[in-house]
Design a protein around this motif. Structure first.
Motif, PDB file in Angstrom:
ATOM      1  N   PHE A  12       0.819  -1.217   0.000  1.00 28.65           N
ATOM      2  CA  PHE A  12       0.000   0.000   0.000  1.00 28.65           C
ATOM      3  C   PHE A  12       0.846   1.256   0.000  1.00 28.65           C
ATOM      4  CE2 PHE A  12      -2.872  -2.980   2.280  1.00 28.65           C
ATOM      5  CZ  PHE A  12      -3.798  -3.088   1.269  1.00 28.65           C
ATOM      6  N   THR A  13       1.921   1.256   0.745  1.00 34.25           N
ATOM      7  CA  THR A  13       2.670   2.492   0.934  1.00 34.25           C
ATOM      8  C   THR A  13       3.621   2.815  -0.195  1.00 34.25           C
ATOM      9  OG1 THR A  13       4.369   1.340   2.211  1.00 34.25           O
ATOM     10  CG2 THR A  13       2.552   2.333   3.439  1.00 34.25           C
ATOM     11  N   LEU A  28      -8.753  -7.600  -4.274  1.00 32.44           N
ATOM     12  CA  LEU A  28      -7.896  -8.775  -4.101  1.00 32.44           C
ATOM     13  C   LEU A  28      -6.685  -8.433  -3.243  1.00 32.44           C
ATOM     14  CD1 LEU A  28      -7.232 -11.715  -4.760  1.00 32.44           C
ATOM     15  CD2 LEU A  28      -6.115 -10.911  -6.843  1.00 32.44           C
ATOM     16  N   LEU A  29      -6.059  -7.290  -3.511  1.00 30.40           N
ATOM     17  CA  LEU A  29      -4.899  -6.868  -2.719  1.00 30.40           C
ATOM     18  C   LEU A  29      -5.303  -6.606  -1.271  1.00 30.40           C
ATOM     19  CD1 LEU A  29      -1.912  -6.121  -2.594  1.00 30.40           C
ATOM     20  CD2 LEU A  29      -2.537  -3.819  -3.325  1.00 30.40           C
ATOM     21  N   LEU A  30      -6.420  -5.948  -1.062  1.00 30.03           N
ATOM     22  CA  LEU A  30      -6.905  -5.692   0.305  1.00 30.03           C
ATOM     23  C   LEU A  30      -7.199  -6.994   1.041  1.00 30.03           C
ATOM     24  CD1 LEU A  30      -9.334  -2.692  -0.232  1.00 30.03           C
ATOM     25  CD2 LEU A  30      -7.215  -2.673   1.058  1.00 30.03           C
ATOM     26  N   VAL A  35      -5.865 -11.155   5.053  1.00 34.54           N
ATOM     27  CA  VAL A  35      -5.770 -12.576   5.387  1.00 34.54           C
ATOM     28  C   VAL A  35      -4.363 -12.942   5.858  1.00 34.54           C
ATOM     29  CG1 VAL A  35      -5.820 -14.907   4.399  1.00 34.54           C
ATOM     30  CG2 VAL A  35      -7.678 -13.317   3.927  1.00 34.54           C
ATOM     31  N   VAL A  36      -3.351 -12.492   5.132  1.00 32.00           N
ATOM     32  CA  VAL A  36      -1.968 -12.827   5.497  1.00 32.00           C
ATOM     33  C   VAL A  36      -1.603 -12.186   6.834  1.00 32.00           C
ATOM     34  CG1 VAL A  36       0.445 -12.483   4.832  1.00 32.00           C
ATOM     35  CG2 VAL A  36      -1.212 -13.255   3.144  1.00 32.00           C
TER      36      VAL A  36
END
Length: 105
Positions: A12-13, A28-30, A35-36
């Motif tokens: 994100f950063t 999907l990225l969120l 989850v991880v």
């Protein structure tokens, strides 16, 4: 845990020139990041799985300190991006003004 969570937030950063709060990452990225991160934090508390791998739960103070470090990392990255891209844009504007002044004379 800090490496996994920080690595997920890195997406994100550093992925966007704009602020991570203003950028719109894909669902999907969120989802993958959430989850991880949750898996990394909860795995030491997962009973038989944690025992099989020899994971020990972190003391609460260390867990809080870890989250603060990750939060400070995100804030520092965002502030650095604001400074760097602000400097870059000012340099481009100043260069364009100097070029326009040379063309006018």
């Amino acid at each position: 845990m800090l490496i996994v969570t920080g690595g997920c937030l890195l997406a994100f950063t550093q992925e966007y020139r704009a602020s991570a709060a203003m950028a719109r990452p894909s669902r999907l990225l969120l989802t993958a990041t959430a989850v991880v991160s949750l898996l990394a934090v909860s795995l030491p508390y997962a009973g038989a799985v944690a025992q099989a791998f020899g994971f020990l739960p972190l003391p609460l103070l260390l867990l809080i300190a870890t989250f603060l470090i990750v939060l400070l990392y995100v804030v520092a990255t965002e502030l650095t991006k604001l400074w760097f891209y602000g400097w870059l844009m000012r340099a481009r504007v100043d260069g364009a003004r100097a070029s326009a002044a040379e063309d006018a004379s």
